[in-house]
Design a protein around this motif. Structure first.
Motif, PDB file in Angstrom:
ATOM      1  N   GLY A 192      30.954 -38.670  99.226  1.00 30.24           N
ATOM      2  CA  GLY A 192      30.008 -37.356  99.054  1.00 30.24           C
ATOM      3  C   GLY A 192      28.362 -37.860  98.617  1.00 30.24           C
ATOM      4  N   LEU A 193      27.776 -38.853  98.072  1.00 34.52           N
ATOM      5  CA  LEU A 193      26.711 -39.319  98.348  1.00 34.52           C
ATOM      6  C   LEU A 193      26.426 -40.222  98.937  1.00 34.52           C
ATOM      7  CD1 LEU A 193      27.224 -40.993  94.709  1.00 34.52           C
ATOM      8  CD2 LEU A 193      26.462 -38.591  95.421  1.00 34.52           C
ATOM      9  N   THR A 194      25.191 -39.740  99.027  1.00 34.67           N
ATOM     10  CA  THR A 194      23.973 -40.093 100.646  1.00 34.67           C
ATOM     11  C   THR A 194      22.364 -40.792 100.201  1.00 34.67           C
ATOM     12  OG1 THR A 194      25.199 -38.883 102.219  1.00 34.67           O
ATOM     13  CG2 THR A 194      23.764 -39.836 103.321  1.00 34.67           C
TER      14      THR A 194
ATOM     15  N   ASP B 195      28.706 -42.009 102.210  1.00 34.60           N
ATOM     16  CA  ASP B 195      29.205 -42.586 101.607  1.00 34.60           C
ATOM     17  C   ASP B 195      28.188 -44.152 101.391  1.00 34.60           C
ATOM     18  OD1 ASP B 195      31.862 -44.561 101.734  1.00 34.60           O
ATOM     19  OD2 ASP B 195      31.128 -45.959 103.289  1.00 34.60           O
ATOM     20  N   ALA B 196      27.161 -43.604 100.523  1.00 37.08           N
ATOM     21  CA  ALA B 196      25.965 -43.889 100.142  1.00 37.08           C
ATOM     22  C   ALA B 196      26.400 -45.366  98.473  1.00 37.08           C
ATOM     23  CB  ALA B 196      24.943 -43.846  99.664  1.00 37.08           C
ATOM     24  N   TRP B 197      27.631 -45.283  98.483  1.00 37.37           N
ATOM     25  CA  TRP B 197      27.585 -45.701  96.606  1.00 37.37           C
ATOM     26  C   TRP B 197      28.070 -46.876  96.979  1.00 37.37           C
ATOM     27  CZ3 TRP B 197      31.854 -49.094  95.614  1.00 37.37           C
ATOM     28  CH2 TRP B 197      32.951 -48.624  96.363  1.00 37.37           C
ATOM     29  N   LYS B 198      28.116 -47.872  98.313  1.00 32.82           N
ATOM     30  CA  LYS B 198      28.336 -49.460  98.713  1.00 32.82           C
ATOM     31  C   LYS B 198      26.597 -48.943  98.318  1.00 32.82           C
ATOM     32  CE  LYS B 198      32.973 -49.238 100.237  1.00 32.82           C
ATOM     33  NZ  LYS B 198      33.474 -49.729 101.698  1.00 32.82           N
ATOM     34  N   GLN B 199      26.018 -48.756  98.884  1.00 26.50           N
ATOM     35  CA  GLN B 199      24.402 -48.812  99.346  1.00 26.50           C
ATOM     36  C   GLN B 199      24.237 -48.982  97.979  1.00 26.50           C
ATOM     37  OE1 GLN B 199      25.254 -46.402 103.591  1.00 26.50           O
ATOM     38  NE2 GLN B 199      23.181 -46.260 102.289  1.00 26.50           N
ATOM     39  N   ALA B 200      24.215 -48.195  97.484  1.00 29.56           N
ATOM     40  CA  ALA B 200      23.611 -48.012  95.908  1.00 29.56           C
ATOM     41  C   ALA B 200      23.958 -49.126  94.750  1.00 29.56           C
ATOM     42  CB  ALA B 200      24.002 -46.774  95.122  1.00 29.56           C
ATOM     43  N   THR B 201      25.017 -49.409  94.771  1.00 22.50           N
ATOM     44  CA  THR B 201      25.148 -50.404  93.941  1.00 22.50           C
ATOM     45  C   THR B 201      24.226 -51.945  94.390  1.00 22.50           C
ATOM     46  OG1 THR B 201      27.881 -50.688  94.982  1.00 22.50           O
ATOM     47  CG2 THR B 201      27.601 -49.524  93.445  1.00 22.50           C
ATOM     48  N   ALA B 202      25.397 -52.091  95.356  1.00 26.09           N
ATOM     49  CA  ALA B 202      23.864 -53.210  96.682  1.00 26.09           C
ATOM     50  C   ALA B 202      22.601 -53.185  95.603  1.00 26.09           C
ATOM     51  CB  ALA B 202      24.894 -53.280  97.931  1.00 26.09           C
ATOM     52  N   GLU B 203      22.117 -52.043  96.345  1.00 29.33           N
ATOM     53  CA  GLU B 203      20.418 -52.177  95.342  1.00 29.33           C
ATOM     54  C   GLU B 203      20.596 -52.118  94.522  1.00 29.33           C
ATOM     55  OE1 GLU B 203      17.145 -48.671  95.017  1.00 29.33           O
ATOM     56  OE2 GLU B 203      19.260 -47.955  95.925  1.00 29.33           O
ATOM     57  N   LEU B 204      21.584 -52.293  94.013  1.00 29.94           N
ATOM     58  CA  LEU B 204      20.904 -52.471  92.244  1.00 29.94           C
ATOM     59  C   LEU B 204      21.256 -54.305  92.323  1.00 29.94           C
ATOM     60  CD1 LEU B 204      23.493 -49.299  90.318  1.00 29.94           C
ATOM     61  CD2 LEU B 204      20.238 -49.599  90.864  1.00 29.94           C
ATOM     62  N   ALA B 205      21.860 -55.464  92.288  1.00 30.43           N
ATOM     63  CA  ALA B 205      21.413 -55.857  92.195  1.00 30.43           C
ATOM     64  C   ALA B 205      20.161 -56.328  92.947  1.00 30.43           C
ATOM     65  CB  ALA B 205      22.522 -56.930  93.631  1.00 30.43           C
ATOM     66  N   TYR B 206      19.638 -56.289  93.696  1.00 39.92           N
ATOM     67  CA  TYR B 206      17.682 -56.469  93.729  1.00 39.92           C
ATOM     68  C   TYR B 206      17.666 -55.895  92.603  1.00 39.92           C
ATOM     69  CZ  TYR B 206      18.394 -57.174  98.744  1.00 39.92           C
ATOM     70  OH  TYR B 206      19.015 -57.706  99.997  1.00 39.92           O
ATOM     71  N   GLU B 207      17.337 -54.657  91.999  1.00 36.83           N
ATOM     72  CA  GLU B 207      17.201 -54.084  90.509  1.00 36.83           C
ATOM     73  C   GLU B 207      17.301 -54.902  89.306  1.00 36.83           C
ATOM     74  OE1 GLU B 207      16.594 -49.707  88.693  1.00 36.83           O
ATOM     75  OE2 GLU B 207      18.030 -49.864  90.311  1.00 36.83           O
ATOM     76  N   ARG B 208      18.160 -55.066  89.481  1.00 42.38           N
ATOM     77  CA  ARG B 208      19.402 -55.870  87.769  1.00 42.38           C
ATOM     78  C   ARG B 208      18.505 -56.630  87.638  1.00 42.38           C
ATOM     79  NH1 ARG B 208      23.855 -51.565  87.520  1.00 42.38           N
ATOM     80  NH2 ARG B 208      23.168 -49.619  86.988  1.00 42.38           N
ATOM     81  N   SER B 209      17.831 -57.869  88.481  1.00 40.29           N
ATOM     82  CA  SER B 209      18.664 -59.584  88.452  1.00 40.29           C
ATOM     83  C   SER B 209      17.177 -59.867  87.959  1.00 40.29           C
ATOM     84  CB  SER B 209      18.934 -60.065  89.018  1.00 40.29           C
ATOM     85  OG  SER B 209      17.976 -59.667  90.465  1.00 40.29           O
ATOM     86  N   GLY B 210      15.803 -59.763  88.365  1.00 35.41           N
ATOM     87  CA  GLY B 210      14.674 -60.573  88.348  1.00 35.41           C
ATOM     88  C   GLY B 210      14.384 -60.576  86.882  1.00 35.41           C
ATOM     89  N   PRO B 211      12.917 -61.840  86.956  1.00 34.32           N
ATOM     90  CA  PRO B 211      12.670 -62.054  85.320  1.00 34.32           C
ATOM     91  C   PRO B 211      12.107 -60.659  84.281  1.00 34.32           C
ATOM     92  CG  PRO B 211      11.395 -62.575  87.306  1.00 34.32           C
ATOM     93  CD  PRO B 211      12.871 -62.423  87.818  1.00 34.32           C
ATOM     94  N   GLU B 212      11.754 -59.580  85.714  1.00 38.75           N
ATOM     95  CA  GLU B 212      11.396 -57.896  84.852  1.00 38.75           C
ATOM     96  C   GLU B 212      12.598 -57.723  83.873  1.00 38.75           C
ATOM     97  OE1 GLU B 212      13.283 -56.883  88.492  1.00 38.75           O
ATOM     98  OE2 GLU B 212      11.910 -58.639  88.117  1.00 38.75           O
ATOM     99  N   ARG B 213      13.300 -58.100  83.568  1.00 36.37           N
ATOM    100  CA  ARG B 213      14.913 -57.776  83.184  1.00 36.37           C
ATOM    101  C   ARG B 213      15.136 -58.444  81.782  1.00 36.37           C
ATOM    102  NH1 ARG B 213      14.243 -52.959  84.871  1.00 36.37           N
ATOM    103  NH2 ARG B 213      15.035 -52.464  86.488  1.00 36.37           N
TER     104      ARG B 213
END
Length: 389
Positions: free
Chosen positions: A192-194, A240-258
């Motif tokens: 139910g998320l988009t 069906d956006a939950w898969k998209q949103a979690t995949a996006e977080l791989a970009y957000e959470r892994s860089g040197p800014e973390r």
């Protein structure tokens, strides 16, 4: 289901050395021109559209993206070097950073072609600032509990609800937002998320800045009141956006800014300790540097996975959890290590004192384990990946 954790031993290739020197020279020129003050940039964390335009002229925004949209089709490891240098220098990248890091890749993968052709060139030119609408009051980083509702109407969707902790929403041109388009089911609460691409100039959007303890107000609460989003702005599949949103977080959470958000504390402490610290102090400093090196190797490994087209969500969550806990604790550790050194003297010409640096870092540190996903949510993801829940 249990997932294997892999951090392959990825190293930056020799070609990135020349790029690193090019970025450093660019930063030296910008500092000399007065764009930002390296000694005090940690406090400004600047938002400078002019700076982003000059970065764009270098071809460093959308570095990995397809050439048909204006990208360079270069390596994720090249992009890693650019991001690492900008983060370590506290360069004023606030205008383009989120769009370059994660919003652009989401648009490339899920948007309609006409939207890609319109929006991606704006990002690459440094003309489009993005924010991320995920967290909500009462649910925080639990994305599956999102309640902001997008109701289907003629030609699109009508949105009502609130997002919170939305960085730079008051300046952004676009938001990539996660809205509820259907109720979750008993079998699948993720249903139910988009995802939507939202033009922030659309009527019905109100941003309310949230001031932090250090006096900054980059966080916002964003209210949607009968805001209309056209059908063309849906990203991916409806409901069906939950898969998209979690995949996006791989970009957000892994860089040197973390793990580099409080790196300026480490460099300031080294100046205070001098070139010949006593053995016990040197050991404490060495531990911090070793920990930093380890996290960097893990982060580079994730960049290598992204380069291979993988979605290292679990590994990215580990980098983010370890990194933000480390950088959050760094001000207190630095204060203890340098306890017997005079921290009141300036660190250089027109530079702040070590005490000033510590005071600021201590105030901003609490937010680091919130932005990009709370520690509790991250550890839940990690535990699920390990088959522990």
């Amino acid at each position: 289901m249990q997932t294997a954790i892999r951090f392959d031993p990825e190293r930056l290739p020799p070609r990135t050395r020349a790029l690193r020197e090019e970025v450093r020279e660019f930063l030296r020129e910008e500092a000399a021109a007065g764009t930002f003050d390296p000694a005090r940039a940690y406090k400004a964390r600047g938002f400078d559209r002019g700076f982003s335009h000059r970065v764009a002229e270098k071809g460093w925004i959308g570095l990995t993206w397809p050439k048909k949209y204006g990208g360079q089709e270069r390596s994720f490891l090249d992009r890693y070097v650019v991001s690492e240098e900008f983060t370590a220098a506290c360069a004023p990248v606030g205008c383009h950073f989120v769009a370059d890091r994660q919003s652009g890749p989401v648009i490339i993968r899920y948007a309609r072609e006409e939207v890609k052709e319109e929006v991606l060139p704006k990002i690459i030119a440094g003309d489009a600032c993005f924010c991320i609408g995920m967290s909500e009051p009462g649910s925080g980083s639990d994305l599956f509990a999102a309640a902001t509702k997008a109701e289907r109407v003629e030609g699109g969707f009508r949105v009502n609800g609130t997002k919170i902790w939305t960085s730079n929403a008051h300046r952004a041109d676009y938001m990539i937002a996660l809205f509820r388009t259907s109720a979750p089911t008993r079998e699948n609460r993720r249903h139910g998320l988009t995802q939507f691409l939202v033009d922030m100039k659309t009527p019905g959007i109100k941003c309310s800045p949230i001031r932090n303890m250090a006096g900054g107000s980059e966080f916002n609460e964003v209210h949607f009141t009968d805001m209309f989003v056209p059908e063309t702005m849906v990203l991916g599949e409806v409901d069906d956006a939950w898969k998209q949103a979690t995949a996006e977080l791989a970009y957000e959470r892994s860089g040197p800014e973390r793990f580099l958000d409080t790196y300026f504390v480490l460099t300031a402490m080294m100046k205070v300790l001098g070139e010949n610290p006593d053995p016990r102090t040197a050991e404490s400093l060495g531990r911090l540097v070793a920990q930093l090196h380890t996290m960097r190797r893990m982060s580079v490994s994730v960049a290598g996975m992204l380069e291979q087209g993988k979605e290292p969500v679990l590994e990215a969550s580990i980098v983010k959890d370890l990194g933000t806990v480390w950088e959050q604790a760094l001000p207190g550790r630095a204060r203890d290590i340098a306890a017997f050194h005079d921290g009141s003297a300036p660190l250089g010409a027109n530079a702040p004192s070590f005490e000033d640096v510590l005071d600021y870092a201590t105030l901003v540190a609490p937010k680091l384990t919130i932005q990009g996903g709370t520690t509790e949510i991250l550890r839940g993801i990690i535990a699920r990946g390990l088959g522990l829940r």
